[in-house]
Design a protein around this motif. Structure first.
Motif, PDB file in Angstrom:
ATOM      1  N   ARG A 350       0.774  -1.095   0.042  1.00 20.78           N
ATOM      2  CA  ARG A 350       0.127  -0.122   0.275  1.00 20.78           C
ATOM      3  C   ARG A 350       0.491   1.665  -0.122  1.00 20.78           C
ATOM      4  O   ARG A 350       1.780   1.495   0.576  1.00 20.78           O
ATOM      5  CB  ARG A 350      -0.879   0.145   1.483  1.00 20.78           C
ATOM      6  CG  ARG A 350       0.056  -0.632   2.489  1.00 20.78           C
ATOM      7  CD  ARG A 350      -1.375  -0.514   3.614  1.00 20.78           C
ATOM      8  NE  ARG A 350      -0.283  -0.686   4.979  1.00 20.78           N
ATOM      9  CZ  ARG A 350      -0.904   0.255   6.433  1.00 20.78           C
ATOM     10  NH1 ARG A 350      -2.020   0.879   6.214  1.00 20.78           N
ATOM     11  NH2 ARG A 350      -0.221  -0.678   6.662  1.00 20.78           N
ATOM     12  N   SER A 351       0.384   2.168  -0.798  1.00 18.92           N
ATOM     13  CA  SER A 351       0.904   3.300  -0.465  1.00 18.92           C
ATOM     14  C   SER A 351      -0.003   4.257   0.475  1.00 18.92           C
ATOM     15  O   SER A 351      -1.469   4.632   0.624  1.00 18.92           O
ATOM     16  CB  SER A 351       0.744   4.889  -1.585  1.00 18.92           C
ATOM     17  OG  SER A 351       1.365   5.026  -1.970  1.00 18.92           O
ATOM     18  N   ILE A 352       0.515   5.068   1.665  1.00 21.85           N
ATOM     19  CA  ILE A 352      -0.222   5.617   2.321  1.00 21.85           C
ATOM     20  C   ILE A 352      -0.147   6.932   2.071  1.00 21.85           C
ATOM     21  O   ILE A 352      -0.522   8.103   2.792  1.00 21.85           O
ATOM     22  CB  ILE A 352      -0.040   5.497   4.001  1.00 21.85           C
ATOM     23  CG1 ILE A 352       1.786   5.508   4.005  1.00 21.85           C
ATOM     24  CG2 ILE A 352       0.107   4.401   4.104  1.00 21.85           C
ATOM     25  CD1 ILE A 352       2.232   7.027   4.073  1.00 21.85           C
ATOM     26  N   GLN A 353       0.498   7.413   0.418  1.00 18.74           N
ATOM     27  CA  GLN A 353       0.084   8.984   0.445  1.00 18.74           C
ATOM     28  C   GLN A 353      -1.041   9.388   0.003  1.00 18.74           C
ATOM     29  O   GLN A 353      -2.124   9.006  -0.297  1.00 18.74           O
ATOM     30  CB  GLN A 353       1.511   8.867  -1.128  1.00 18.74           C
ATOM     31  CG  GLN A 353       0.808  10.914  -1.369  1.00 18.74           C
ATOM     32  CD  GLN A 353       1.652  11.595  -0.532  1.00 18.74           C
ATOM     33  OE1 GLN A 353       2.358  11.682  -0.315  1.00 18.74           O
ATOM     34  NE2 GLN A 353       1.334  13.161   0.189  1.00 18.74           N
ATOM     35  N   LYS A 354      -1.539  10.577   1.019  1.00 20.87           N
ATOM     36  CA  LYS A 354      -2.996  11.053   0.587  1.00 20.87           C
ATOM     37  C   LYS A 354      -2.903  12.214  -0.133  1.00 20.87           C
ATOM     38  O   LYS A 354      -1.984  12.356  -0.476  1.00 20.87           O
ATOM     39  CB  LYS A 354      -3.619  11.903   2.145  1.00 20.87           C
ATOM     40  CG  LYS A 354      -2.065  12.987   1.645  1.00 20.87           C
ATOM     41  CD  LYS A 354      -2.968  13.981   3.199  1.00 20.87           C
ATOM     42  CE  LYS A 354      -1.864  15.547   3.760  1.00 20.87           C
ATOM     43  NZ  LYS A 354      -2.356  15.744   4.769  1.00 20.87           N
ATOM     44  N   PRO A 355      -4.300  12.557  -1.176  1.00 26.53           N
ATOM     45  CA  PRO A 355      -4.294  13.039  -2.135  1.00 26.53           C
ATOM     46  C   PRO A 355      -3.958  14.143  -2.377  1.00 26.53           C
ATOM     47  O   PRO A 355      -4.252  14.626  -1.465  1.00 26.53           O
ATOM     48  CB  PRO A 355      -5.523  12.727  -2.781  1.00 26.53           C
ATOM     49  CG  PRO A 355      -6.587  12.021  -0.926  1.00 26.53           C
ATOM     50  CD  PRO A 355      -5.787  11.251  -0.282  1.00 26.53           C
ATOM     51  N   TYR A 356      -3.093  15.205  -3.332  1.00 23.04           N
ATOM     52  CA  TYR A 356      -2.761  15.842  -3.941  1.00 23.04           C
ATOM     53  C   TYR A 356      -3.017  16.410  -5.275  1.00 23.04           C
ATOM     54  O   TYR A 356      -3.128  16.017  -6.081  1.00 23.04           O
ATOM     55  CB  TYR A 356      -1.685  16.010  -3.355  1.00 23.04           C
ATOM     56  CG  TYR A 356      -0.523  15.811  -4.178  1.00 23.04           C
ATOM     57  CD1 TYR A 356       0.041  16.401  -5.133  1.00 23.04           C
ATOM     58  CD2 TYR A 356      -0.335  14.100  -3.620  1.00 23.04           C
ATOM     59  CE1 TYR A 356       0.747  15.032  -6.078  1.00 23.04           C
ATOM     60  CE2 TYR A 356       0.971  14.033  -4.059  1.00 23.04           C
ATOM     61  CZ  TYR A 356       1.957  14.356  -5.842  1.00 23.04           C
ATOM     62  OH  TYR A 356       2.379  13.762  -6.397  1.00 23.04           O
ATOM     63  N   THR A 357      -3.242  17.047  -5.378  1.00 23.52           N
ATOM     64  CA  THR A 357      -3.042  18.664  -5.955  1.00 23.52           C
ATOM     65  C   THR A 357      -2.597  18.958  -7.356  1.00 23.52           C
ATOM     66  O   THR A 357      -2.245  19.931  -6.452  1.00 23.52           O
ATOM     67  CB  THR A 357      -4.908  18.850  -7.120  1.00 23.52           C
ATOM     68  OG1 THR A 357      -6.571  18.588  -6.629  1.00 23.52           O
ATOM     69  CG2 THR A 357      -4.721  19.927  -8.087  1.00 23.52           C
ATOM     70  N   LYS A 358      -1.515  18.834  -8.456  1.00 18.86           N
ATOM     71  CA  LYS A 358       0.059  19.550  -8.322  1.00 18.86           C
ATOM     72  C   LYS A 358      -0.813  20.664  -8.362  1.00 18.86           C
ATOM     73  O   LYS A 358      -2.055  21.619  -9.145  1.00 18.86           O
ATOM     74  CB  LYS A 358       0.161  18.517  -9.854  1.00 18.86           C
ATOM     75  CG  LYS A 358       1.078  17.498  -9.561  1.00 18.86           C
ATOM     76  CD  LYS A 358       1.410  16.889 -11.095  1.00 18.86           C
ATOM     77  CE  LYS A 358       1.943  15.570 -10.534  1.00 18.86           C
ATOM     78  NZ  LYS A 358       2.914  15.407 -11.843  1.00 18.86           N
ATOM     79  N   GLY A 359      -0.310  22.250  -7.928  1.00 18.48           N
ATOM     80  CA  GLY A 359      -0.351  23.405  -8.177  1.00 18.48           C
ATOM     81  C   GLY A 359      -1.384  24.118  -7.116  1.00 18.48           C
ATOM     82  O   GLY A 359      -1.455  25.131  -7.106  1.00 18.48           O
TER      83      GLY A 359
END
Length: 522
Positions: A350-359
């Motif tokens: 699993r990747s535990i990276q939370k969502p993000y929007t570039k910029g």
């Protein structure tokens, strides 16, 4: 520290916002440029135009920094550009030492004031005491000038073995003293403390993962093992991460041979897996890992390795959710870039990276506000997990990716719901400044007291919380602590103990009746 109440969460969490810089800019003849070099040359040429032709004088260095940050704002939130003015302190923090005089200080009424000299440090050996005002370093005036922190550090730091003559005002005697201090290597410890919670349970608090973290952790664990522990608590609360390798080394002490610790994947699809070895010194005892919403990066790698291998129990609240790996690269001008080069995955995949929007790093930084609004800091069933991101631990337990490590045992915030800013205040420098000023009124009253006697005296003072409330108001903070008096008194008492006796005594008080530890020890 006169920020308004609404800015406190931003100040506490802003440390997770990072940016990035591009590589060297080369100026080749146009006909020989590749497409990539043409892009770099365009930026170079634009800066040259501004230098040569723009109507006003402009600092081209600042333009470069702005250009770099504008470009890199469109990447992930954790790639970061570090200007030369900040890079040296960053290097020292992660290296784990610096050359200086060894004092904790802050600017009290425009004067450099010693909160506490570091134990066995150069200043303590020279006779500097808590409460001393440092007026001059050699001939450099340090008071009444509103010097920035980096300038102050530069006056006190220097070459190993060099001497700085400090002119000090000692308030309790009313005398000025000239004290020569020989600068030396001063450690910046990443393991705050290790101690026994009870007969069988050891506790290690890690504040970040720096170059010396594994060595400090190993030393603490060996000491605790000699004292007969069979249960280990690793506290990663408020640990924002650091070097992945150090988290891996610590995990190796706890996991059995060939158990997967973590794997990374770069944009080329290259996967690098890291396994435990047979050299671990605590592969069989019980393990608990404490996390909260500020536990990130390397902290999550360690917690994820323990959880996915069913090696121990994760206790606390959902971690931050940073699953990206950065590599630091230096530039000739002393600046550096931490560039995201890969993603990491826990042993279950699993990747535990939370969502993000570039910029849109602003929304990413303020994601924690959603946790307050949703109520997840007070109830585990409020944590939102993606059902599509289910994974299984070694023994088949369901765990989730996509946004931090969800603890096995959930423990809510100690402060009452709706009064979270009290918690931010208690974890800020305000408590330390308040305690210093209380001690500074009459240090002689505390001379000769041991910890037990001191605590008896402090707890008999029924006005201490009211004094702290008044201090907050005088600092410009309209925050009421009336509903959290017990918690406030614990933090204030712990800070008194730290400034009078040391770090271990601070944690002895702070950990007493700690909600997360209660969930374990019961």
């Amino acid at each position: 520290m006169k920020s308004k109440e609404k800015y406190l969460p931003l100040l506490l969490f802003s440390c997770v916002a990072l940016g990035i810089v591009i590589g060297g800019m080369l100026n080749f003849p146009e006909r020989s440029l590749s497409k990539a070099n043409a892009r770099k040359a365009k930026i170079d040429k634009l800066i040259d135009f501004i230098d040569d032709e723009y109507v006003d004088h402009v600092n081209s260095d600042s333009i470069v920094d702005l250009t770099v940050n504008s470009i890199l704002a469109n990447l992930d939130p954790h790639s970061v550009y570090i200007p030369p003015s900040e890079q040296s302190s960053e290097v020292e923090l992660m290296r784990g030492d610096f050359v200086g005089i060894g004092v904790n200080f802050y600017m009290y009424k425009d004067t450099v004031t010693v909160v506490r000299p570091l134990e066995n440090g150069p200043a303590e050996k020279a006779g500097i005491l808590a409460g001393d005002r440092i007026l001059y370093a050699d001939k450099s005036k340090l008071f009444g000038r509103k010097l920035p922190t980096d300038s102050l550090f530069n006056k006190l730091k220097g070459e190993e073995g060099s001497t700085v003559l400090l002119t000090v005002y000692r308030k309790n005697t009313g005398k000025k003293l000239k004290i020569p201090v020989v600068r030396d290597v001063v450690p910046i410890e990443s393991v705050d403390t290790y101690l026994k919670l009870n007969k069988n349970t050891g506790y290690i608090k890690i504040n970040r993962f720096a170059e010396n973290t594994y060595t400090e952790f190993r030393e603490g664990l060996e000491q605790l093992k000699r004292q007969g522990i069979n249960t280990l608590v690793i506290d990663l609360r408020d640990n924002g991460g650091g070097y992945l390798e150090k988290a891996v080394e610590i995990a190796d002490e706890l996991l059995k041979d060939q158990e997967l610790i973590v794997f990374t994947k770069n944009k080329k699809g290259t996967i690098k897996k890291t396994f435990a070895t047979a050299e671990g010194i605590f592969e069989t005892g019980r393990v608990f890992v404490l996390i909260d919403e500020n536990s990130a990066s390397a902290s999550e790698i360690l917690a994820g390795a323990i959880q996915d291998n069913d090696r121990g129990t994760i206790v606390g609240r959902r971690s931050f959710g940073k699953g990206l790996v950065q590599r630091e690269m230096d530039f000739d001008d002393g600046s550096a870039v931490r560039l995201t080069t890969s993603r990491y995955y826990t042993p279950s995949g699993r990747s535990i990276q939370k969502p993000y929007t570039k910029g849109n790093s602003e929304a990413y930084i303020h994601d924690f506000e959603k946790r307050f609004e949703s109520g997840e800091l007070y109830a585990k069933d409020k944590i939102k997990v993606a059902d599509s991101l289910k994974f299984k631990t070694k023994k088949g337990r369901i765990v989730y990716g996509g946004g931090g490590i969800v603890p096995d045992i959930f423990v809510p915030l100690e402060v009452k719901k709706g009064e979270e800013n009290v918690g931010y205040v208690l974890n800020s420098g305000l408590v330390g400044h308040f305690v210093f000023e209380q001690l500074d009124q009459n240090r002689k009253a505390y001379e000769g007291l041991d910890l037990k006697s001191f605590l008896s005296q402090l707890y008999s003072d029924k006005t201490i919380v009211a004094k702290f409330q008044k201090y907050l108001a005088e600092s410009g903070l309209e925050i009421s602590v009336a509903n959290n008096e017990t918690l406030v008194k614990k933090y204030v008492s712990a800070e008194f103990a730290r400034q009078l006796f040391g770090e271990d005594q601070y944690y002895q008080i702070l950990l007493k009746d700690d909600a997360i530890l209660k969930a374990i020890l019961k």
